[in-house]
Design an enzyme around this catalytic site. Structure first.
Site, mmCIF file in Angstrom:
data_model
loop_
_atom_site.group_PDB
_atom_site.id
_atom_site.type_symbol
_atom_site.label_atom_id
_atom_site.label_comp_id
_atom_site.label_asym_id
_atom_site.label_seq_id
_atom_site.Cartn_x
_atom_site.Cartn_y
_atom_site.Cartn_z
ATOM 1 N N ARG A 25 4.712 6.473 -4.647
ATOM 2 C CA ARG A 25 4.823 5.041 -5.513
ATOM 3 C C ARG A 25 3.793 4.863 -6.211
ATOM 4 O O ARG A 25 3.813 4.470 -7.701
ATOM 5 C CB ARG A 25 4.995 3.854 -4.687
ATOM 6 C CG ARG A 25 6.243 3.709 -3.985
ATOM 7 C CD ARG A 25 6.404 2.910 -2.536
ATOM 8 N NE ARG A 25 6.181 1.548 -2.796
ATOM 9 C CZ ARG A 25 5.820 0.675 -1.943
ATOM 10 N NH1 ARG A 25 5.385 1.168 -0.587
ATOM 11 N NH2 ARG A 25 5.490 -0.582 -2.215
ATOM 12 N N LYS A 63 2.964 -8.683 -7.275
ATOM 13 C CA LYS A 63 4.188 -9.027 -7.830
ATOM 14 C C LYS A 63 5.017 -10.022 -7.309
ATOM 15 O O LYS A 63 5.666 -11.136 -7.731
ATOM 16 C CB LYS A 63 4.631 -8.073 -8.607
ATOM 17 C CG LYS A 63 4.234 -6.839 -9.574
ATOM 18 C CD LYS A 63 4.868 -5.940 -10.188
ATOM 19 C CE LYS A 63 5.527 -5.081 -8.869
ATOM 20 N NZ LYS A 63 4.599 -4.179 -8.336
ATOM 21 N N ARG A 67 1.402 -5.441 5.011
ATOM 22 C CA ARG A 67 2.465 -6.273 4.411
ATOM 23 C C ARG A 67 3.769 -6.389 5.437
ATOM 24 O O ARG A 67 4.289 -5.212 6.149
ATOM 25 C CB ARG A 67 3.009 -5.649 3.322
ATOM 26 C CG ARG A 67 4.322 -6.387 2.758
ATOM 27 C CD ARG A 67 4.699 -6.205 1.286
ATOM 28 N NE ARG A 67 5.086 -5.008 0.834
ATOM 29 C CZ ARG A 67 5.065 -4.531 -0.484
ATOM 30 N NH1 ARG A 67 5.335 -5.642 -1.334
ATOM 31 N NH2 ARG A 67 5.554 -3.544 -1.042
ATOM 32 N N ARG A 90 8.331 -2.838 5.722
ATOM 33 C CA ARG A 90 9.461 -1.910 4.747
ATOM 34 C C ARG A 90 9.263 -0.455 5.171
ATOM 35 O O ARG A 90 8.121 0.036 5.250
ATOM 36 C CB ARG A 90 8.950 -2.368 3.446
ATOM 37 C CG ARG A 90 9.928 -3.473 2.659
ATOM 38 C CD ARG A 90 9.487 -3.812 1.413
ATOM 39 N NE ARG A 90 8.961 -2.668 0.448
ATOM 40 C CZ ARG A 90 8.812 -2.929 -0.735
ATOM 41 N NH1 ARG A 90 8.563 -4.161 -1.253
ATOM 42 N NH2 ARG A 90 8.450 -1.966 -1.769
ATOM 43 N N ARG A 98 10.394 -0.275 -15.157
ATOM 44 C CA ARG A 98 9.171 0.870 -14.719
ATOM 45 C C ARG A 98 9.339 2.095 -15.343
ATOM 46 O O ARG A 98 8.434 2.752 -15.142
ATOM 47 C CB ARG A 98 9.740 0.972 -13.315
ATOM 48 C CG ARG A 98 9.073 0.115 -12.215
ATOM 49 C CD ARG A 98 9.672 0.550 -10.851
ATOM 50 N NE ARG A 98 8.970 0.181 -9.720
ATOM 51 C CZ ARG A 98 8.986 -0.773 -8.800
ATOM 52 N NH1 ARG A 98 9.781 -1.681 -9.156
ATOM 53 N NH2 ARG A 98 8.051 -0.888 -7.849
#
Ligand code: ADP
Ligand code: ZN
Length: 209
Positions: A166, A8, A122, A155, A83
């Site tokens: 998550r 996203k 990431r 992160r 969300r």
């Protein structure tokens, strides 16, 4: 919309560069608030680190303030919001009060094994939030953002334990919104396994249709 790691954020960054509309990423807003040490940041920090959702009242409040700013008067791209069903209902009320509608919801899909691989590799720019991946999407210079030259970091919620939380929050709270938007006739799916260029192309077609 889409699970964590679907792409996203990457898609959103490319779309706003192409269409010049504001990028409203609740995740980025929370991360900026944490960096700046504001009250909002203090509230959001522990929820985010665990992989939990920040409470609806807080999240809805910041989106409401953001959408009221002048630069949103010609449209905007929401990323990471809504969300929960509560957030979706708040967004509906908010857009109606601004005489707008939610006219397109792009759902980026990807299978779970791929999500885990993407999240663990990431790296994100500390300054501008642009995401990279150590093998799939490496920056031109290791550890440095192609976009702004800022330093890349991992992160704090991109670890195995937080990712589990998550994902389960995604399945429990966010995935049900897909049928909500399907019923509003605004939902389109894009296969996030296809690679970033193809995903951008498909999303652009949806926006221009
Ligand atoms: P990702 O999509 O990779 O999970 P985001 O940057 O969108 O990452 O979000 C990171 C974290 O910020 C979430 O796990 C959550 O704690 C918080 N957050 C972002 N958007 C929302 C939202 N709409 N409602 C509640 N919490 C949110
Ligand atoms: Zn950057």
């Amino acid at each position: 919309m889409g699970p964590p790691g679907a792409g996203k954020g990457t898609l959103a960054k490319r779309l706003i560069a192409k269409y010049h509309i504001p990028h409203i990423s609740t995740g980025d807003m929370f991360r900026d608030a944490i960096k700046a040490g504001t009250e909002l940041g203090k509230t959001a920090k522990d929820y985010m680190a665990r992989g939990d959702l920040v409470p609806d009242e807080v999240t809805i409040g910041i989106v409401k303030e953001r959408l009221a700013l002048d630069d949103c008067s010609h449209g905007y791209l929401l990323d990471g919001f809504p969300r929960t069903l509560k957030q979706a209902e708040a967004l509906k009320a908010l857009t109606e009060s601004l005489k707008r509608t939610v006219n397109l919801v792009i759902n980026v899909t990807a299978d779970e094994a791929e999500l885990v691989k993407r999240i663990s590799g990431r790296r994100v720019c500390k300054n501008c939030g642009t995401p990279f991946h150590v093998t799939n999407m490496p920056p031109k210079k290791e550890g440095v953002c192609d976009n702004c030259g800022g330093p890349l970091f991992q992160r704090p919620d991109d670890n195995e334990a937080a990712l589990k939380v998550r994902l389960s929050n995604y399945y429990a709270s966010t995935k049900p919104l897909l049928s909500y938007y399907e019923a509003m006739n605004v939902l389109s799916n894009v296969d996030g396994m296809l690679g970033t260029d193809k995903v951008l192309e498909l999303a652009s077609q949806l926006i221009e249709a």
